[in-house]
Design a protein around this motif. Structure first.
Motif, PDB file in Angstrom:
ATOM      1  N   SER A 133      -1.423   0.498   6.485  1.00 14.55           N
ATOM      2  CA  SER A 133      -0.982   1.818   6.736  1.00 14.55           C
ATOM      3  C   SER A 133      -1.281   2.930   5.530  1.00 14.55           C
ATOM      4  O   SER A 133      -1.737   3.663   5.827  1.00 14.55           O
ATOM      5  N   ARG A 137      -3.865   5.629   5.685  1.00 13.86           N
ATOM      6  CA  ARG A 137      -3.582   7.090   5.367  1.00 13.86           C
ATOM      7  C   ARG A 137      -4.455   7.526   4.233  1.00 13.86           C
ATOM      8  O   ARG A 137      -4.855   8.654   4.400  1.00 13.86           O
ATOM      9  N   TYR A 138      -4.780   6.820   3.032  1.00 14.89           N
ATOM     10  CA  TYR A 138      -5.754   7.387   2.079  1.00 14.89           C
ATOM     11  C   TYR A 138      -7.108   7.268   2.429  1.00 14.89           C
ATOM     12  O   TYR A 138      -8.063   8.478   1.864  1.00 14.89           O
ATOM     13  N   ASN A 140      -8.187   8.010   5.320  1.00 15.72           N
ATOM     14  CA  ASN A 140      -8.184   9.496   6.301  1.00 15.72           C
ATOM     15  C   ASN A 140      -8.188  10.692   5.448  1.00 15.72           C
ATOM     16  O   ASN A 140      -8.757  11.812   5.718  1.00 15.72           O
ATOM     17  N   GLU A 141      -7.449  10.494   3.924  1.00 14.23           N
ATOM     18  CA  GLU A 141      -7.525  11.823   3.405  1.00 14.23           C
ATOM     19  C   GLU A 141      -8.970  11.843   2.617  1.00 14.23           C
ATOM     20  O   GLU A 141      -9.346  13.313   2.528  1.00 14.23           O
TER      21      GLU A 141
END
Length: 221
Positions: A133, A137-138, A140-141
């Protein structure tokens, strides 16, 4: 320490933020000595360094021709260098409005690119546990930041004005990191053609290529 060169740059062999300062020093033809701190032994947290940078991170500079003026935080260093040593605005914005746009992009790099790309690298490459996860998340950043840059660069060649400035140059090291290994499975050429073209032009600059050669050599040591 002998101060035959104007600047001392405290940096790291791999840390992207130190290399971005080296790009600007080279672009401006300023002389400097790089001191590569050993993170494994904690040199960046030792008193010999934290007297210059209480945050215990890289980079920091000392300007020996300006009363040993000391400064840390990479984009603050970059702004100091161009404000003081780029009077002809070869790699910095000249017009008042463009100066604020340059500042806007430097702030975005410092807050939107560097920290998130750094966390992506940490959770993908260095964290002792695999946390999908966090990796997602990162990742996607990174894609979000790339999308912002792609949207702008699809309409203009450079971030500010009609020439490359430190606003553009500041993005190079972390983009190098992301492009070279943090986005497996992403078709970069298809999704971000303008960004890749911009990045290619930046990394082809003589000063940037010179620093890349230095980086390759010190990594062998």
């Amino acid at each position: 320490m002998s101060h035959g060169k104007q600047f001392t740059l405290y940096t790291h062999k791999s840390g992207p933020n130190g290399w971005k300062v080296a790009y600007v020093l080279e672009e401006l033809g300023l002389t400097y000595e790089s001191i590569y701190l050993d993170f494994q032994s904690g040199e960046h947290k030792a008193a010999a360094y934290t007297k210059y940078n209480p945050n215990g991170r890289i980079p920091a500079i000392i300007d020996h021709k300006n009363g040993d003026f000391t400064l840390w935080e990479s984009d603050a260093i970059i702004l100091y260098l161009v404000d003081k040593y780029d009077p002809e605005h070869t790699i910095s914005a000249a017009a008042d409005a463009d100066k604020y746009l340059q500042l806007q992009w430097l702030f975005f790099q410092a807050s939107g690119q560097g920290p998130y790309f750094g966390q992506a690298a940490w959770f993908s490459l260095f964290h002792p546990e695999k946390i999908p996860s966090a990796q997602e998340r990162y990742k996607n950043e990174i894609l979000r930041v790339f999308s912002v840059l792609e949207e702008v660069l699809s309409k203009r060649e450079w971030l500010v004005g009609d020439k490359p400035t430190v606003a553009d140059i500041s993005f190079i090291p972390w983009n190098n990191f992301a492009i070279s290994g943090l986005l497996p499975g992403v078709e970069l050429a298809e999704k971000y053609p303008a960004l890749l073209a911009w990045h290619g032009k930046l990394t082809s600059r003589p000063a940037v290529k010179k620093v890349a050669e230095i980086q390759a050599e010190v990594k062998k040591q």
